[in-house]
Design a protein around this motif. Structure first.
Motif, short mmCIF file in Angstrom:
data_model
loop_
_atom_site.label_atom_id
_atom_site.label_comp_id
_atom_site.label_asym_id
_atom_site.label_seq_id
_atom_site.Cartn_x
_atom_site.Cartn_y
_atom_site.Cartn_z
N GLY A 198 67.04 59.58 90.02
CA GLY A 198 67.28 60.54 91.09
C GLY A 198 67.86 61.83 90.55
O GLY A 198 68.86 61.82 89.82
N VAL A 199 67.20 62.94 90.87
CA VAL A 199 67.73 64.27 90.54
C VAL A 199 68.03 64.95 91.87
O VAL A 199 67.11 65.29 92.62
CB VAL A 199 66.72 65.08 89.71
N HIS A 200 69.31 65.09 92.18
CA HIS A 200 69.75 65.54 93.50
C HIS A 200 70.25 66.98 93.39
O HIS A 200 71.24 67.26 92.71
CB HIS A 200 70.86 64.62 94.01
N ILE A 201 69.57 67.88 94.08
CA ILE A 201 69.83 69.32 93.95
C ILE A 201 70.46 69.86 95.23
O ILE A 201 70.03 69.51 96.34
CB ILE A 201 68.52 70.09 93.66
N ALA A 202 71.47 70.70 95.09
CA ALA A 202 72.14 71.30 96.24
C ALA A 202 71.12 71.90 97.20
O ALA A 202 70.26 72.69 96.80
CB ALA A 202 73.12 72.37 95.76
N ASP A 203 71.22 71.53 98.48
CA ASP A 203 70.25 72.01 99.48
C ASP A 203 70.70 73.36 100.03
O ASP A 203 71.14 73.49 101.17
CB ASP A 203 70.11 70.99 100.60
N VAL A 204 70.57 74.36 99.20
CA VAL A 204 70.98 75.72 99.56
C VAL A 204 70.16 76.23 100.74
O VAL A 204 70.66 76.99 101.59
CB VAL A 204 70.84 76.66 98.35
#
Length: 707
Positions: free
Chosen positions: A284-290
């Motif tokens: 899992g690569v979880h990226i800030a939901d800007v």
């Protein structure tokens, strides 16, 4: 014999790119008879080179090197002795000389498109202005100086503007040694200067805060956000509504964490890993939901687009988003619920992506690791999240080997870190170690970016590809590759390169890995390559060896990533027509603007490092250092101190033990009497002889007996 003759002919013509020669003139220049077998061999060599499109016929039955049309955009700098130089942004070593007859009224700082007419090995290319793209900037930044009671401003970064004369009444109280912003009005009394008015006094040169402000003004970077942007950021609630959480995949019970530099404040990405029943990794690569917070066409969005990227200077960050978002609401802080956009990939033990999903999620980071802390856990086999970190280490190693095997080029570029005191002055420069924990995160981000690009490319409507924003890296110029091969051969190394194959470059880098020439060859190789940019047209990424690539993983600090998030989500929701209406044409402008803002950020960051290098070296006047020759020109040697990577010039006039000629082919200065050679990549012992805090220049002399 035939190959040697062809090489000799080609080298002679390339060394005289603006001239054409008759066959007999070439015979005379190459010391060949004008008749007989050798003369016939010369004629055969010429015709073969013509068939290979390396040379061409000119008027009067003459021969010249093949002229290839190359168009470049750059900034003009008018020379006192006549003519001008066009500096190519993002490539400080590339300057095109424009003769006076081809200037067409160009002024300092004008943005122009030039056509390269003649390529001269070891010298500046010569060109012609074909289009004016914009006028010189109205404001410049520099330092006040006086000569015989008259003030002028010495402009920072001479590539863009001549010095500016300022009348005493227009100094706005500035004194000699002040850093100022000047509005340029026109031509001054002296022909080599413009005239202007001081519009802002920033403070004394050398003050770290003043230098930061000067860089911001020089590159058009805003230290403050507009009032309406700050207000919009402050109006966003801190708490995540339960209704929003209910719409998302809840991963707060899963073990995920961040791994970042020890001084990081904005955490874009977190990672997680499990193993399924078939032995595959669930990464899992979880990226800030800007994109949840920065809504399209909002004040925040318009400002983020304008800025394009965060700029990381040595002593401070100029962020793309206000701190409330970049360091708080969007940042994946330890122990806090955060909204994310996750790439969840099923990866085989051999590194192949077997399945993937992109989901809007909510996570809670278990731990904020620094790179050193994560490395320690991997090394010791114990500590927080040890099971996950060991699995990640194993997978990252597999992915890395697979990537290099398939054509990614593994450049090992050294980096340093400046240690600053409370006042912002550097007290130490430390070489950074490239840890496995850094490579781990790099591999996972690369995989996520690659997977997103491939997924969108596979989405088609009525068999038509959908608009998207790619990160692309073009093939290197074959001529530059040929010069690189020639240089490597002068080092005594037999290397074969294919300009269309990144694998051939990786094989070269690997073959040189433990050789003393490795660092210099890598440097020359990097300079021979194109620059990566954003584009709506996919041409692949040569350096990574990827057919498809984008930027998905850093939306807090890069506007293209935010756009990629929006487009991907709209496509997943089936809103293709809406994307076409919104981005069908605008994506071209976004790509071009983002590439330009990135280029400016890189130049500002480079200027910031140079300021700190100068501040550091001021306290080392007279000290001796080991250095590597990083550049060779007709006027001297550029040297880089080991291991702190500070660069400066050894001027040829200080090399008084002999008269040195410049050998462009071997990238060396060679003594006429002693035949001593100072070659790119050679090690020398140098002494700091001059540090100029205004011009940001560092000069060295070679220590006697250590050449």
């Amino acid at each position: 014999m035939k190959n040697d003759l062809r090489r000799a002919v080609l080298e002679y013509l390339e060394h005289n790119p603006s001239r054409a020669f008759k066959t007999k003139e070439l015979a005379r220049a190459l010391h060949l008879p004008k008749q007989g077998d050798e003369y016939q061999a010369l004629k055969q060599a010429l015709h073969l080179l013509q068939e290979q499109e390396k040379i061409e016929r000119a008027e009067g039955q003459k021969w010249r090197v093949m002229r290839r049309t190359e168009l470049l955009e750059g900034i003009m700098r008018i020379l006192k002795q006549g003519g001008g130089m066009c500096s190519v942004p993002g490539n400080p070593e590339r300057e095109i000389f424009i003769p006076k007859r081809r200037l067409y009224d160009a002024q300092d700082g004008d943005r122009v498109r030039v056509r390269v007419l003649a390529h001269k090995a070891g010298e500046h290319d010569e060109g012609d202005i074909v289009e004016f793209l914009g006028e010189a900037p109205r404001t410049v930044v520099g330092t006040v100086k006086t000569v015989r009671g008259k003030a002028y401003v010495e402009v920072d970064g001479k590539g863009a503007q001549r010095d500016v004369a300022v009348h005493a009444r227009d100094l706005a109280g500035a004194r000699e040694g002040d850093k100022v912003v000047v509005e340029v009005r026109g031509q001054g009394e002296r022909s080599d200067m413009a005239s202007g008015t001081v519009s802002e006094v920033l403070g004394r040169v050398g003050n770290p805060r003043v230098e930061l402000a000067a860089i911001a003004r020089r590159y058009g970077l805003s230290l403050e956000f507009p009032r309406e942007v700050d207000a919009e950021a402050l109006a966003i609630p801190s708490a995540i509504p339960e209704a929003e959480i209910a719409k998302r995949l809840d991963l707060r019970d899963h073990v995920c964490f961040t791994i970042d530099p020890d001084d990081a404040k904005d955490f874009d990405d977190a990672v997680s890993i499990e193993v399924d029943g078939e032995g595959n990794f669930l990464l899992g690569v979880h990226i800030a939901d800007v994109s949840h917070y920065v809504v399209k066409d909002s004040e925040l969005d318009r400002e983020a687009y304008t800025r394009g990227t965060s700029v990381y200077l040595v002593d401070g960050v100029i962020p793309m988003l206000p701190e409330r978002l970049s360091n708080h609401l969007c940042s994946l802080r330890e122990g806090q619920d955060r909204l994310t956009y996750s790439a969840i990939m099923t990866v085989s033990p051999r590194g192949a992506v077997k399945d993937f999903a992109f989901r809007k999620t909510v996570i809670r980071s278990r731990r904020r690791f620094t790179y050193d802390e994560a490395q320690q856990v991997i090394h010791d086999g114990r500590g927080d999240c040890v099971e996950q970190l060991l699995m990640m280490s194993k997978l990252a190693t597999v992915l890395m080997k697979k990537r290099f095997r398939e054509g990614s080029i593994d450049f090992s570029v050294p980096e340093v870190k400046f240690v600053l005191n409370a006042a912002g002055f550097p007290t130490e420069i430390i070489a950074k170690e490239r840890l496995h924990s850094m490579r781990l995160i790099e591999e996972f981000m690369l995989l996520a970016n690659k997977t997103v690009a491939a997924a969108v490319r596979a989405m088609r409507v009525r068999d038509v590809e959908l608009p998207f924003l790619y990160r692309v890296h073009d093939l290197p110029d074959p001529e530059k590759v040929r010069e690189l091969v020639e240089f490597v051969r002068h080092l005594g190394l037999d290397i074969r390169l294919d300009a269309a194959s990144s694998q051939s470059f990786q094989r070269m880098i690997e073959a040189l890995r433990d050789k003393p020439e490795s660092a210099v060859v890598q440097g020359v190789t990097i300079r021979s390559m194109a620059k990566a940019v954003y584009s709506e047209k996919n041409i692949g990424h040569f350096g990574l060896g990827f057919a498809l690539y984008t930027h998905f993983t850093s939306p807090i600090r890069r506007y293209p990533d935010l756009i990629v998030h929006r487009m991907l989500h709209e496509y997943q929701e089936g809103h293709t027509d809406a994307v076409l209406r919104t981005y069908g044409k605008r994506i071209v402008d976004i790509a071009k603007h983002s590439s330009e803002r990135e280029r400016l950020a890189v130049e500002a960051e480079r200027a910031s490092r140079k300021i700190k290098e100068v501040e550091y070296m001021q306290r080392h006047l007279g000290d001796e250092f080991d250095a590597v020759i990083s550049g060779v020109t007709s006027y001297g040697l550029y040297v880089e101190l080991v291991p702190i990577l500070v660069e400066g010039l050894v001027h040829v006039r200080t090399m008084d033990d002999d008269y040195y000629d410049f050998d462009a082919r071997r990238k060396a200065l060679v003594g006429k009497r002693t035949r001593r050679m100072y070659r790119l990549g050679s090690t020398v012992r140098v002494q700091v002889s001059r540090v100029d805090n205004v011009e940001k220049q560092i000069d060295f002399v070679i220590v006697a007996g250590h050449g």
